[in-house]
Design a protein around this motif. Structure first.
Motif, PDB file in Angstrom:
ATOM      1  N   MET A 146       0.820  -1.221   0.000  1.00 28.76           N
ATOM      2  CA  MET A 146       0.000   0.000   0.000  1.00 28.76           C
ATOM      3  C   MET A 146       0.849   1.263   0.000  1.00 28.76           C
ATOM      4  O   MET A 146       2.049   1.215   0.226  1.00 28.76           O
ATOM      5  N   PHE A 147       0.192   2.375  -0.268  1.00 31.57           N
ATOM      6  CA  PHE A 147       0.734   3.662   0.151  1.00 31.57           C
ATOM      7  C   PHE A 147      -0.415   4.492   0.704  1.00 31.57           C
ATOM      8  O   PHE A 147      -1.572   4.319   0.330  1.00 31.57           O
ATOM      9  N   LYS A 148      -0.066   5.370   1.608  1.00 29.53           N
ATOM     10  CA  LYS A 148      -1.081   5.981   2.452  1.00 29.53           C
ATOM     11  C   LYS A 148      -2.070   6.902   1.730  1.00 29.53           C
ATOM     12  O   LYS A 148      -3.240   6.948   2.091  1.00 29.53           O
ATOM     13  N   SER A 185      -3.379   6.543  -1.027  1.00 30.79           N
ATOM     14  CA  SER A 185      -4.257   5.795  -1.940  1.00 30.79           C
ATOM     15  C   SER A 185      -5.625   5.517  -1.305  1.00 30.79           C
ATOM     16  O   SER A 185      -5.719   4.822  -0.284  1.00 30.79           O
ATOM     17  N   PRO A 186      -6.721   6.026  -1.911  1.00 37.17           N
ATOM     18  CA  PRO A 186      -8.049   5.785  -1.325  1.00 37.17           C
ATOM     19  C   PRO A 186      -8.375   4.300  -1.146  1.00 37.17           C
ATOM     20  O   PRO A 186      -8.818   3.901  -0.055  1.00 37.17           O
ATOM     21  N   PRO A 187      -8.173   3.457  -2.170  1.00 38.16           N
ATOM     22  CA  PRO A 187      -8.548   2.055  -1.941  1.00 38.16           C
ATOM     23  C   PRO A 187      -7.736   1.389  -0.825  1.00 38.16           C
ATOM     24  O   PRO A 187      -8.249   0.505  -0.124  1.00 38.16           O
ATOM     25  N   HIS A 224      -0.348  -4.415 -11.224  1.00 37.40           N
ATOM     26  CA  HIS A 224       0.561  -3.387 -10.684  1.00 37.40           C
ATOM     27  C   HIS A 224      -0.158  -2.225 -10.000  1.00 37.40           C
ATOM     28  O   HIS A 224       0.086  -1.043 -10.293  1.00 37.40           O
ATOM     29  N   ALA A 225      -1.072  -2.555  -9.101  1.00 39.29           N
ATOM     30  CA  ALA A 225      -1.786  -1.510  -8.358  1.00 39.29           C
ATOM     31  C   ALA A 225      -1.876  -1.917  -6.888  1.00 39.29           C
ATOM     32  O   ALA A 225      -1.781  -3.101  -6.546  1.00 39.29           O
ATOM     33  N   VAL A 226      -2.015  -0.916  -6.055  1.00 41.77           N
ATOM     34  CA  VAL A 226      -2.276  -1.181  -4.639  1.00 41.77           C
ATOM     35  C   VAL A 226      -3.721  -0.801  -4.343  1.00 41.77           C
ATOM     36  O   VAL A 226      -4.276   0.064  -5.025  1.00 41.77           O
ATOM     37  N   GLU A 284      -7.603  -5.629  -5.663  1.00 40.11           N
ATOM     38  CA  GLU A 284      -8.913  -4.984  -5.809  1.00 40.11           C
ATOM     39  C   GLU A 284      -9.492  -4.757  -4.414  1.00 40.11           C
ATOM     40  O   GLU A 284      -9.983  -5.681  -3.744  1.00 40.11           O
ATOM     41  N   SER A 285      -9.469  -3.487  -4.008  1.00 44.01           N
ATOM     42  CA  SER A 285      -9.810  -3.145  -2.625  1.00 44.01           C
ATOM     43  C   SER A 285     -11.175  -3.664  -2.176  1.00 44.01           C
ATOM     44  O   SER A 285     -11.322  -4.185  -1.066  1.00 44.01           O
ATOM     45  N   ARG A 286     -12.164  -3.525  -3.031  1.00 41.50           N
ATOM     46  CA  ARG A 286     -13.522  -3.904  -2.578  1.00 41.50           C
ATOM     47  C   ARG A 286     -13.625  -5.406  -2.388  1.00 41.50           C
ATOM     48  O   ARG A 286     -14.270  -5.891  -1.449  1.00 41.50           O
ATOM     49  N   ILE A 314     -12.467  10.272 -10.490  1.00 41.52           N
ATOM     50  CA  ILE A 314     -11.565  11.118  -9.692  1.00 41.52           C
ATOM     51  C   ILE A 314     -10.129  10.980 -10.197  1.00 41.52           C
ATOM     52  O   ILE A 314      -9.392  11.956 -10.331  1.00 41.52           O
ATOM     53  N   ARG A 315      -9.757   9.744 -10.496  1.00 42.30           N
ATOM     54  CA  ARG A 315      -8.387   9.544 -11.007  1.00 42.30           C
ATOM     55  C   ARG A 315      -8.191  10.229 -12.348  1.00 42.30           C
ATOM     56  O   ARG A 315      -7.148  10.800 -12.626  1.00 42.30           O
ATOM     57  N   GLN A 316      -9.223  10.153 -13.209  1.00 45.04           N
ATOM     58  CA  GLN A 316      -9.089  10.739 -14.552  1.00 45.04           C
ATOM     59  C   GLN A 316      -9.068  12.260 -14.523  1.00 45.04           C
ATOM     60  O   GLN A 316      -8.692  12.888 -15.504  1.00 45.04           O
TER      61      GLN A 316
HETATM   62  N1  LIG Z   1      -9.880  -0.857  -8.528  1.00 44.30           N
HETATM   63  C1  LIG Z   1      -8.622  -0.861  -7.804  1.00 44.30           C
HETATM   64  C2  LIG Z   1      -7.885   0.436  -8.073  1.00 44.30           C
HETATM   65  C3  LIG Z   1      -6.517   0.405  -7.485  1.00 44.30           C
HETATM   66  C4  LIG Z   1      -5.719   1.618  -7.896  1.00 44.30           C
HETATM   67  O1  LIG Z   1      -6.037   2.290  -8.891  1.00 44.30           O
HETATM   68  N2  LIG Z   1      -4.661   1.891  -7.148  1.00 44.30           N
HETATM   69  C5  LIG Z   1      -3.772   2.969  -7.522  1.00 44.30           C
HETATM   70  C6  LIG Z   1      -3.320   3.716  -6.308  1.00 44.30           C
HETATM   71  S1  LIG Z   1      -4.634   4.664  -5.653  1.00 44.30           S
HETATM   72  C7  LIG Z   1      -2.567   2.333  -8.170  1.00 44.30           C
HETATM   73  O2  LIG Z   1      -1.903   1.532  -7.585  1.00 44.30           O
HETATM   74  N3  LIG Z   1      -2.333   2.695  -9.436  1.00 44.30           N
HETATM   75  C8  LIG Z   1      -1.222   2.219 -10.182  1.00 44.30           C
HETATM   76  C9  LIG Z   1      -1.588   1.624 -11.484  1.00 44.30           C
HETATM   77  O3  LIG Z   1      -2.806   1.446 -11.736  1.00 44.30           O
HETATM   78  O4  LIG Z   1      -0.681   1.316 -12.253  1.00 44.30           O
HETATM   79  C10 LIG Z   1      -8.872  -1.044  -6.314  1.00 44.30           C
HETATM   80  O5  LIG Z   1      -9.912  -0.593  -5.830  1.00 44.30           O
HETATM   81  O6  LIG Z   1      -8.046  -1.666  -5.645  1.00 44.30           O
END
Ligand SMILES: N[C@@H](CCC(=O)N[C@@H](CS)C(=O)NCC(=O)O)C(=O)O
Length: 224
Positions: free
Chosen positions: A7-9, A11-13, A52-54, A66-68, A109-111
């Motif tokens: 994680m990183f702090k 990040s909403p999810p 590659h996401a947290v 996937e947070s949810r 929000i991200r976009q």
């Molecule tokens: N749908 C995913 C979204 C996760 C997401 O977008 N995380 C961002 C950080 S807030 C991330 O790691 N982005 C990097 C990337 O997508 O390459 C979830 O809810 O976990």
């Protein structure tokens, strides 16, 4: 063994999962990832989470992201009787419905807001859709204290983490009084709200600066 969370702090999810774990007393071992150092794309992390996401979690060899879905898993496995993810089919369906709506909001929000903060171009139509989305959510929330029924659920935690990101990025929600009242109410009543969701302005600014620098370096590399 505790569950690892990557994680990183800001990040909403990630924050949504942290709040869920606190609610159901599940210990998470925080493994911090720095996206501005390219750590999301490091071979080790991509091996763990190919998207590659947290957040991503490793529950003693069971890896998921996937947070949810993580929030649902933690409740199902560690707190099956908790009202945080109600067992009643209709209540659960409503929670799932809000979780899915929250994904669309988060993407918008991200976009827009996040993209803008990182110094990248934002499409006006995306921005328009974001505020239309927030308006709709505001109307759907109405005077509710909780999104579903009369208790806190993971739907609240997910949308709260998303909207904390919105206010965090300096947006004024006064035009959306129901949304604001609901999120302010939760912010005041959840004892861990501040600690999890509020990042010191200088830390946040540093994060934004680092991400901007990283994004422009990546752009340069791609244009070569
Ligand atoms: N749908 C995913 C979204 C996760 C997401 O977008 N995380 C961002 C950080 S807030 C991330 O790691 N982005 C990097 C990337 O997508 O390459 C979830 O809810 O976990």
């Amino acid at each position: 063994m505790p569950i690892d969370i990557y994680m990183f702090k800001v990040s909403p999810p990630c924050r949504a999962v942290l709040m869920t774990a606190l609610e159901i007393n599940v210990k998470l071992n925080e493994k911090l990832i720095d996206p501005s150092k390219g750590e999301l794309l490091s071979p080790d992390f991509v091996k763990l989470n190919p998207t590659h996401a947290v957040p991503a979690i490793d529950d003693n060899g069971f890896v998921m992201w996937e947070s949810r879905a993580i929030m649902q898993f933690l409740c199902n496995k560690y707190a099956p009787d908790s009202t945080l993810y109600p067992k009643d089919a209709k209540l659960r369906a409503q929670v799932d419905m809000w979780l899915n709506m929250d994904i669309s909001l988060y993407i918008k929000i991200r976009q827009t807001l996040v993209t803008g903060y990182y110094g990248m171009p934002v499409k006006p139509e995306d921005e328009k859709q974001l505020w239309a989305n927030i308006k709709l959510i505001d109307q759907l929330i109405g005077n509710r204290q909780y999104l579903v029924g009369d208790r806190l659920t993971i739907a609240d935690l997910s949308l709260l983490a998303t909207s904390a990101g919105t206010t965090l990025l300096d947006q004024d929600l006064t035009e959306y009084p129901h949304f604001k009242q609901w999120s302010d109410g939760l912010a005041q009543s959840l004892p861990y709200y501040q600690e999890i969701n509020i990042v010191a302005p200088e830390v946040r600014q540093q994060f934004i600066n680092n991400m901007k620098a990283y994004m422009s370096k990546m752009k340069e590399m791609m244009n070569k």
